[in-house]
Motif scaffolding. Sequence first.
Motif, short mmCIF file in Angstrom:
data_model
loop_
_atom_site.label_atom_id
_atom_site.label_comp_id
_atom_site.label_asym_id
_atom_site.label_seq_id
_atom_site.Cartn_x
_atom_site.Cartn_y
_atom_site.Cartn_z
N PHE A 1 -6.54 -19.24 -4.78
CA PHE A 1 -5.40 -20.17 -4.81
C PHE A 1 -5.79 -21.59 -4.36
CE2 PHE A 1 -3.98 -15.95 -3.21
CZ PHE A 1 -3.44 -15.46 -4.39
N ASP B 1 -3.36 -24.54 -2.96
CA ASP B 1 -2.02 -23.96 -2.81
C ASP B 1 -1.93 -23.30 -1.43
OD1 ASP B 1 0.41 -22.62 -2.94
OD2 ASP B 1 0.11 -21.98 -5.02
N TYR C 1 -1.21 -30.36 4.13
CA TYR C 1 -0.74 -29.03 3.73
C TYR C 1 0.07 -28.33 4.82
CZ TYR C 1 -4.07 -29.49 -0.11
OH TYR C 1 -4.76 -29.92 -1.21
N GLU D 1 3.71 -26.95 3.82
CA GLU D 1 3.66 -25.76 2.98
C GLU D 1 3.27 -24.53 3.80
OE1 GLU D 1 1.20 -26.02 -0.66
OE2 GLU D 1 1.21 -28.18 -0.28
#
Length: 134
Positions: free
Chosen positions: A49, A52, A90, A93
Amino acid sequence: MEKINDGRLRISTGSKFENEVGYSRAIRSGNFIFVTGTAAMDENGKGLFPKDAAAQTKFILERIEKAITDCGGKMSHIIRLRVYITDMKYFSETAEALGNVFRPIKPAITAVGVSSLVDENMIVEIEADALVDH
């Protein structure tokens, strides 16, 4: 799963890195469970990923849950997490994915920005400690 002579329980996933580096996925000693740094990687050490953080965090938490369960615990037994993130952009997230699991549990959590992890596709790595209260 392997019982050690002193009563500890050692959990292995069979990853080639466990033998190369000399670590276990998790160790249970008494009522404590310690889960090693866990990242979203395949069996060859390739990061999953890319870019992500939410998907990586979700994958990591599933691996941690399996290790905790294999040691006789539950996610609600987790008392501490250490979260390593390669770029703090990040963080939101990662935090959202963590909150989806830990909002009702509220363990002590530390998030630290680091320059890199083992594979360039890895953004997040998480360690967990649990206290089984039975």
